[in-house]
Design a protein around this motif. Structure first.
Motif, PDB file in Angstrom:
ATOM      1  N   GLN A 274      21.743 -22.287  35.769  1.00 61.52           N
ATOM      2  CA  GLN A 274      22.621 -21.857  37.174  1.00 61.52           C
ATOM      3  C   GLN A 274      23.238 -20.264  36.200  1.00 61.52           C
ATOM      4  OE1 GLN A 274      26.137 -24.128  36.896  1.00 61.52           O
ATOM      5  NE2 GLN A 274      25.237 -25.272  38.631  1.00 61.52           N
ATOM      6  N   GLY A 275      22.605 -20.148  34.486  1.00 63.20           N
ATOM      7  CA  GLY A 275      22.788 -18.859  34.199  1.00 63.20           C
ATOM      8  C   GLY A 275      22.344 -18.500  34.032  1.00 63.20           C
ATOM      9  N   GLU A 276      21.036 -18.497  34.526  1.00 64.06           N
ATOM     10  CA  GLU A 276      19.505 -17.898  34.439  1.00 64.06           C
ATOM     11  C   GLU A 276      20.253 -17.443  36.237  1.00 64.06           C
ATOM     12  OE1 GLU A 276      16.605 -20.659  33.964  1.00 64.06           O
ATOM     13  OE2 GLU A 276      16.462 -18.848  31.890  1.00 64.06           O
ATOM     14  N   ILE A 277      20.445 -17.820  37.089  1.00 60.79           N
ATOM     15  CA  ILE A 277      20.737 -17.897  38.646  1.00 60.79           C
ATOM     16  C   ILE A 277      21.438 -16.519  38.341  1.00 60.79           C
ATOM     17  CG2 ILE A 277      21.209 -18.308  40.789  1.00 60.79           C
ATOM     18  CD1 ILE A 277      19.880 -20.827  40.006  1.00 60.79           C
TER      19      ILE A 277
ATOM     20  N   MET B 287      22.394 -14.093  35.920  1.00 58.39           N
ATOM     21  CA  MET B 287      21.901 -13.832  34.931  1.00 58.39           C
ATOM     22  C   MET B 287      21.390 -12.085  36.494  1.00 58.39           C
ATOM     23  SD  MET B 287      19.966 -12.413  31.762  1.00 58.39           S
ATOM     24  CE  MET B 287      20.357 -14.281  31.006  1.00 58.39           C
ATOM     25  N   VAL B 288      20.123 -13.193  37.234  1.00 60.20           N
ATOM     26  CA  VAL B 288      19.547 -12.294  37.899  1.00 60.20           C
ATOM     27  C   VAL B 288      20.374 -11.948  39.176  1.00 60.20           C
ATOM     28  CG1 VAL B 288      17.670 -12.933  40.270  1.00 60.20           C
ATOM     29  CG2 VAL B 288      17.320 -13.719  37.444  1.00 60.20           C
ATOM     30  N   ALA B 289      21.606 -12.875  39.576  1.00 64.15           N
ATOM     31  CA  ALA B 289      22.485 -12.027  40.668  1.00 64.15           C
ATOM     32  C   ALA B 289      23.383 -11.226  39.962  1.00 64.15           C
ATOM     33  CB  ALA B 289      23.487 -13.035  41.389  1.00 64.15           C
ATOM     34  N   ARG B 290      23.749 -10.294  38.841  1.00 62.15           N
ATOM     35  CA  ARG B 290      24.659 -10.312  38.243  1.00 62.15           C
ATOM     36  C   ARG B 290      23.412  -8.953  38.593  1.00 62.15           C
ATOM     37  NH1 ARG B 290      25.627  -9.371  31.963  1.00 62.15           N
ATOM     38  NH2 ARG B 290      23.254  -9.934  32.862  1.00 62.15           N
ATOM     39  N   ASP B 291      22.428  -8.673  37.617  1.00 68.96           N
ATOM     40  CA  ASP B 291      21.692  -7.486  37.580  1.00 68.96           C
ATOM     41  C   ASP B 291      21.043  -6.975  38.930  1.00 68.96           C
ATOM     42  OD1 ASP B 291      22.081  -8.057  34.997  1.00 68.96           O
ATOM     43  OD2 ASP B 291      19.461  -9.028  34.410  1.00 68.96           O
ATOM     44  N   THR B 292      20.997  -7.730  39.729  1.00 74.15           N
ATOM     45  CA  THR B 292      20.814  -7.483  41.476  1.00 74.15           C
ATOM     46  C   THR B 292      21.857  -6.520  42.069  1.00 74.15           C
ATOM     47  OG1 THR B 292      19.245  -9.109  41.811  1.00 74.15           O
ATOM     48  CG2 THR B 292      20.347  -8.064  43.611  1.00 74.15           C
ATOM     49  N   LEU B 293      23.076  -6.773  41.334  1.00 73.72           N
ATOM     50  CA  LEU B 293      24.539  -6.631  42.313  1.00 73.72           C
ATOM     51  C   LEU B 293      24.651  -4.766  41.289  1.00 73.72           C
ATOM     52  CD1 LEU B 293      26.652  -9.389  42.446  1.00 73.72           C
ATOM     53  CD2 LEU B 293      25.818  -7.976  44.313  1.00 73.72           C
ATOM     54  N   TRP B 294      24.259  -5.626  40.066  1.00 74.33           N
ATOM     55  CA  TRP B 294      24.382  -4.214  39.267  1.00 74.33           C
ATOM     56  C   TRP B 294      23.506  -3.366  39.870  1.00 74.33           C
ATOM     57  CZ3 TRP B 294      27.440  -1.099  36.980  1.00 74.33           C
ATOM     58  CH2 TRP B 294      27.225  -0.493  36.748  1.00 74.33           C
TER      59      TRP B 294
ATOM     60  N   PHE C 151       9.012 -13.793  36.727  1.00 74.09           N
ATOM     61  CA  PHE C 151       8.949 -14.325  37.471  1.00 74.09           C
ATOM     62  C   PHE C 151       8.157 -16.046  37.191  1.00 74.09           C
ATOM     63  CE2 PHE C 151       6.745 -16.816  41.591  1.00 74.09           C
ATOM     64  CZ  PHE C 151       7.813 -16.481  42.666  1.00 74.09           C
ATOM     65  N   SER C 152       7.448 -16.200  35.985  1.00 75.74           N
ATOM     66  CA  SER C 152       6.713 -17.639  35.677  1.00 75.74           C
ATOM     67  C   SER C 152       8.389 -18.475  35.307  1.00 75.74           C
ATOM     68  CB  SER C 152       5.545 -17.486  35.339  1.00 75.74           C
ATOM     69  OG  SER C 152       6.377 -17.036  33.883  1.00 75.74           O
ATOM     70  N   MET C 153       8.725 -18.000  34.816  1.00 75.22           N
ATOM     71  CA  MET C 153      10.268 -17.736  34.129  1.00 75.22           C
ATOM     72  C   MET C 153      11.160 -18.929  35.333  1.00 75.22           C
ATOM     73  SD  MET C 153      11.515 -15.636  31.425  1.00 75.22           S
ATOM     74  CE  MET C 153      13.231 -15.778  31.769  1.00 75.22           C
ATOM     75  N   TYR C 154      11.025 -18.449  36.419  1.00 72.13           N
ATOM     76  CA  TYR C 154      12.078 -18.713  37.383  1.00 72.13           C
ATOM     77  C   TYR C 154      11.344 -20.074  38.537  1.00 72.13           C
ATOM     78  CZ  TYR C 154      13.325 -14.134  36.882  1.00 72.13           C
ATOM     79  OH  TYR C 154      14.060 -12.950  35.968  1.00 72.13           O
ATOM     80  N   ILE C 155      10.218 -20.153  38.240  1.00 74.94           N
ATOM     81  CA  ILE C 155       9.735 -21.731  38.275  1.00 74.94           C
ATOM     82  C   ILE C 155       9.236 -22.605  37.574  1.00 74.94           C
ATOM     83  CG2 ILE C 155       7.692 -22.386  39.600  1.00 74.94           C
ATOM     84  CD1 ILE C 155       7.230 -19.577  40.725  1.00 74.94           C
ATOM     85  N   ARG C 156      10.235 -23.765  37.264  1.00 69.96           N
ATOM     86  CA  ARG C 156      10.099 -24.618  36.461  1.00 69.96           C
ATOM     87  C   ARG C 156       9.719 -26.209  37.674  1.00 69.96           C
ATOM     88  NH1 ARG C 156      13.587 -22.482  31.606  1.00 69.96           N
ATOM     89  NH2 ARG C 156      12.943 -20.602  31.736  1.00 69.96           N
TER      90      ARG C 156
END
Length: 89
Positions: free
Chosen positions: A3-6, A8-15, A84-89
């Motif tokens: 959830q923390g990584e999600i 972080m990606v959402a925060r960076d996208t909004l920024w 992208f490889s970090m997001y697919i686990r």
């Protein structure tokens, strides 16, 4: 992906969205304020008078800072796809 990584990606996208849109919105706001002040001082109540100056200001500002906006978004997308490889686990 945690959830923390999600978040972080959402925060960076909004920024990046805010960073790309803010200059254009501020320019539109300033031009609209100037035109509204002009309309108030001259008692011209034409509704379409604000449209053309805002359109021209945004077009000119896109010509001036469009490269920076495209580079910012491009760097973010490259960074996102390179990890992208970090997001697919």
């Amino acid at each position: 992906m945690s959830q923390g990584e999600i978040l972080m990606v959402a925060r960076d996208t909004l920024w990046i969205i805010i960073k790309a849109a803010l200059p254009l919105l501020l320019i539109s706001l300033v031009v609209g304020l100037i035109v509204s002040l002009f309309q108030t001082l001259t008692s011209i109540q034409e509704q379409t008078l604000t449209f053309v100056p805002k359109l021209l200001a945004i077009f000119i500002s896109l010509m001036l800072i469009g490269g920076w906006i495209a580079n910012s978004i491009g760097e973010y997308v490259v960074n996102l796809w390179s990890n992208f490889s970090m997001y697919i686990r």
